[in-house]
Design a protein around this motif. Structure first.
Motif, PDB file in Angstrom:
ATOM      1  N   ALA A 158      -4.832  -1.512  -9.693  1.00 53.63           N
ATOM      2  CA  ALA A 158      -6.160  -0.899  -9.820  1.00 53.63           C
ATOM      3  C   ALA A 158      -6.215   0.419  -9.058  1.00 53.63           C
ATOM      4  CB  ALA A 158      -7.232  -1.853  -9.303  1.00 53.63           C
ATOM      5  N   GLY A 159      -5.511   0.455  -7.923  1.00 48.97           N
ATOM      6  CA  GLY A 159      -5.533   1.650  -7.076  1.00 48.97           C
ATOM      7  C   GLY A 159      -4.620   2.768  -7.564  1.00 48.97           C
ATOM      8  N   ASN A 183       0.186  -2.168 -19.894  1.00 44.00           N
ATOM      9  CA  ASN A 183      -1.270  -2.266 -19.905  1.00 44.00           C
ATOM     10  C   ASN A 183      -1.820  -1.301 -18.865  1.00 44.00           C
ATOM     11  OD1 ASN A 183      -3.612  -3.625 -20.957  1.00 44.00           O
ATOM     12  ND2 ASN A 183      -3.850  -4.581 -18.947  1.00 44.00           N
ATOM     13  N   ALA A 184      -2.798  -0.533 -19.276  1.00 42.26           N
ATOM     14  CA  ALA A 184      -3.466   0.338 -18.310  1.00 42.26           C
ATOM     15  C   ALA A 184      -4.532  -0.505 -17.625  1.00 42.26           C
ATOM     16  CB  ALA A 184      -4.097   1.521 -19.028  1.00 42.26           C
ATOM     17  N   PHE A 185      -4.525  -0.497 -16.303  1.00 43.91           N
ATOM     18  CA  PHE A 185      -5.514  -1.297 -15.569  1.00 43.91           C
ATOM     19  C   PHE A 185      -5.992  -0.477 -14.378  1.00 43.91           C
ATOM     20  CE2 PHE A 185      -6.864  -4.361 -12.362  1.00 43.91           C
ATOM     21  CZ  PHE A 185      -7.730  -5.162 -13.094  1.00 43.91           C
ATOM     22  N   ASP A 233       0.803  -1.245   0.000  1.00 43.10           N
ATOM     23  CA  ASP A 233       0.000   0.000   0.000  1.00 43.10           C
ATOM     24  C   ASP A 233       0.826   1.281   0.000  1.00 43.10           C
ATOM     25  OD1 ASP A 233      -1.253  -2.212   1.132  1.00 43.10           O
ATOM     26  OD2 ASP A 233      -1.491  -1.206   3.080  1.00 43.10           O
ATOM     27  N   GLY A 234       1.918   1.277   0.740  1.00 44.43           N
ATOM     28  CA  GLY A 234       2.669   2.531   0.880  1.00 44.43           C
ATOM     29  C   GLY A 234       3.480   2.904  -0.347  1.00 44.43           C
ATOM     30  N   TYR A 235       3.556   2.048  -1.347  1.00 42.97           N
ATOM     31  CA  TYR A 235       4.454   2.304  -2.481  1.00 42.97           C
ATOM     32  C   TYR A 235       3.718   2.824  -3.698  1.00 42.97           C
ATOM     33  CZ  TYR A 235       7.339  -0.527   0.546  1.00 42.97           C
ATOM     34  OH  TYR A 235       7.996  -1.006   1.636  1.00 42.97           O
TER      35      TYR A 235
END
Ligand code: GLA
Ligand code: ZN
Length: 685
Positions: A476-477, A585-587, A450-452
């Motif tokens: 995704a985030g 790839n854009a995700f 999460d922190g990266y």
């Protein structure tokens, strides 16, 4: 001692000098001259602490700890389990190790004992209890140094039994084990747990999941043993922090798992600094990676427990340390988050295997040796920058390095059985990020992402439970993730995933990896800007602009079929020339890059520079791109500490940030092996 200080000192074996008490006086004098504030004692002292079974003698050790303490020198007190006394092996042969050929070793060496043996465990419990009871409360004792460099495995009957129990606990039924291990292959099906034997060249080495579980078991058994050592100290009333000294490139133990039982991580660093004319830069980068691995184990300051102040005696060639090397190596550890830089060892032993190993105090005894002077300068330096102790190393970029993945991949009998270069592939990503001056964390597949903002995960052959999902959520985030060839191939039981790879992530990366070509050592291919480059994805052109026309790749070339991914570069040669070699790839809100082959370093340097700059990840220090330069930042609530070092063979001039120069030249002119430390006050808001 100031409130904040960095440990400086090392392994000290006064038990070798008990017949010459005057030596202690000299040593203490020398320690003070060199600003040595810490000694690791008791590391291999068992035969002096318990000369006969049940007969303890702690008086000599207590006297030494007293004397050191009176002189301002703290102690890391070791438990002696790294080597056992003769009487124990004679009386209880079960404490000695058995090799994979099922032969029991003779007495000798160290770590030549069975970590399952109830006798050995009990003997260790007893001596640790005595040690903690008698010396654990001593104000001079700062830290427990548990054993020394745990490692190795044992195939004795007790270990076989323990392994079977471990398996039974994991799989519950033999049917479940057979299913997970795919034992129908070659009719190797087990009828009961009692038939399971540890891997051996005399027997089973074809059921690869057995090999993987044996690795896990041996690692777990070591960690469990260490846990019992710590429990004995705690039961005897000591609550002082514990560490154990870990090793460089060490593969036997999952250090991420082991570190859960430690308060502080520490390690022993012995780079071949001046190897084969390569210069110090190569070794510095490799060492930087290991510093970051060790920092990542607890995500907090660690200790450089051992390093050699002179020449080692066990490497192929015992090279002297060039002037400035001891300081530079010590400073590098601090830059990467160590709160102390220590040596092996403080006084050189007179006989036996390490009598020629570099030490702070030589057989000659004097303080006018080159090594001693180097150590004095290092002591001054550490004293001068003592305020950095406790500060953290924060990072927005991480690379993933995973022990279980490595164990599975290296036993996999797959695309290249003469070296997969996993370690190097992770180091390439690490180096590329470091050349931007970014702090880089190293985490394993269990680590939180999460922190990266940028995560590189080379060769994640084995996916642990939940790993694919974690990557999916990260991208995704809005995160940027780089995955490479030979990833998402097997599950935790080394069973190939069905339905195409990378498992669970085909939509995230927008492709399917189909085949992988192993290249002979002398073969290579190229990754090129081909006609397919940029496939129209406008926003990626910025990244490709900073890249060369082509790069060399070797060892492994994977052939992938893009779905939604855009190929950015293609293979240049062989029947797969023109097929994608780099894709994006854009995700969701993020970007997923896929690298298909083992590319040369500059490929990663250029690619990551483009990605990081474009996405504005972290603070990029341009000077870190200079040959030999390492830039790292530590911080606490009020200050940011900037560290720069030059491991190149030429002097460099770097721009240093405004602030108080704690060490090194204020004009940023770094001679070879020079370094600078600057304190910047954080702006209050
Ligand atoms: C290891 C050990 C020490 C010593 C040094 C020699 O790191 O922990 O006891 O043998 O190597 O380099
Ligand atoms: Zn054993």
């Amino acid at each position: 001692m100031p409130e904040k200080y960095l440990m400086h000192g090392g392994d000290y074996n006064p038990e070798q000098w008990l017949a010459m008490p005057e030596i202690l006086d000299t040593d203490i004098r020398r320690f003070k001259e060199a600003k040595i504030n810490t000694a690791s004692v008791g590391v291999f002292s068992w035969s002096k602490l318990e000369p006969k079974e049940g007969v303890y003698d702690f008086a000599w050790l207590e006297k030494i700890i007293d004397r050191l303490y009176e002189n301002g020198i703290y102690v890391n007190l070791a438990t002696p389990s790294g080597a056992r006394p003769h009487w124990m092996a004679d009386r209880y042969p079960e404490v000695l190790r058995v090799n994979e050929q099922r032969q029991r070793n003779l007495f000798g060496a160290r770590h030549n004992h069975c970590l399952t043996s109830p006798v050995y465990r009990e003997k260790v419990r007893q001596i640790n209890t005595e040690l903690a009871r008698r010396l654990g409360g001593h104000p001079g004792v700062k830290l427990w140094h548990i054993s020394n460099e745990y490692g190795g495995e044992c195939h004795c009957p007790l270990c076989q039994e323990a392994f079977r129990k471990w398996l039974e606990n994991k799989y519950k039924t033999i049917e479940a084990l057979n299913d997970s291990w795919c034992t129908t292959f070659w009719s190797h099906t087990y009828d009961s747990f009692s038939q399971v034997e540890s891997p051996s060249t005399l027997g089973e080495r074809s059921v690869l999941a057995l090999l993987l579980d044996w690795k896990r078991f041996s690692s777990d058994q070591t960690i469990d043993f260490m846990g019992q050592e710590i429990a004995a100290l705690r039961a005897a009333g000591s609550d002082k922090p514990v560490t154990t000294n870990l090793m460089y490139r060490f593969n036997d133990i999952d250090y991420f798992k082991m570190a859960q039982k430690l308060d502080i991580a520490s390690w022993d660093s012995y780079p071949e600094w001046h190897r084969g004319g390569q210069g110090e830069w190569e070794a510095a980068q490799e060492t930087a990676f290991w510093h970051d691995v060790i920092y990542g184990l607890k995500q907090k300051p660690f200790l450089l427990m051992e390093s050699c102040p002179g020449a080692t005696n066990w490497q192929a060639v015992s090279k002297l340390k060039k002037p400035g090397m001891v300081e530079a190596a010590s400073l590098q550890s601090i830059a990467h988050g160590a709160d102390g830089a220590m040596y092996f060892q403080l006084r050189k032993s007179r006989g036996s295997a390490e009598k020629f190993h570099g030490a702070v105090i030589d057989h000659y005894d004097g303080n006018d040796t080159r090594t001693f002077q180097d150590v004095c300068r290092t002591g001054d330096m550490l004293f001068g920058i003592g305020e950095v102790a406790g500060s953290r190393k924060k990072a927005e970029a991480a690379v993933i390095y995973d022990w279980e993945n490595r164990w599975a991949m290296e036993n996999s009998e797959g695309p290249r059985n003469i070296g997969l270069h996993y370690q190097e592939s992770v180091e390439k990503s690490h180096r590329a990020l470091r050349r931007l001056g970014l702090n880089v964390d190293v985490v394993d597949q269990n680590g939180a992402l999460d922190g990266y903002r940028f995560v590189a995960a080379p060769m994640q052959y084995l996916f642990r439970e939940g790993f694919a999902q974690k990557i999916r959520e990260f991208v995704a985030g809005g995160g940027t993730f780089v995955l490479t060839y030979w990833s998402g191939v097997v599950d935790e039981n080394d069973r190939c995933f069905l339905g195409g790879r990378p498992y669970g992530l085909r939509d995230v990366f927008g492709l399917r990896a189909e085949e992988i070509d192993g290249l002979y050592d002398q073969e290579e291919n190229r990754i090129c800007k081909g006609p397919a480059s940029c496939g129209g994805q406008e926003e990626e052109t910025g990244i490709l602009e900073g890249m060369q026309e082509s790069y060399r790749c070797q060892y492994l070339c994977e052939l992938v079929k893009p779905d939604t991914a855009t190929p950015l570069m293609v293979y240049g040669e062989d029947f797969y020339a023109g097929m994608p070699a780099l894709l994006v790839n854009a995700f969701g809100k993020g970007k997923a890059y896929y690298v298909c082959a083992d590319a040369e370093q500059t490929f990663y340097d250029d690619l990551y520079r483009g990605i990081v700059r474009k996405a504005g990840i972290g603070v990029v220090w341009e000077d870190a791109a200079l040959e030999g330069v390492e830039i790292t930042v530590r911080e606490d609530a009020e200050n940011t500490y900037f560290f720069a070092q030059n491991f190149g063979r030429q002097g460099v001039r770097i721009r240093i940030p405004e602030g108080a120069v704690l060490f090194g030249p204020a004009d940023g002119h770094l001679a070879p092996l020079g370094g600078v430390v600057v304190r910047m006050k954080k702006v209050e808001n």
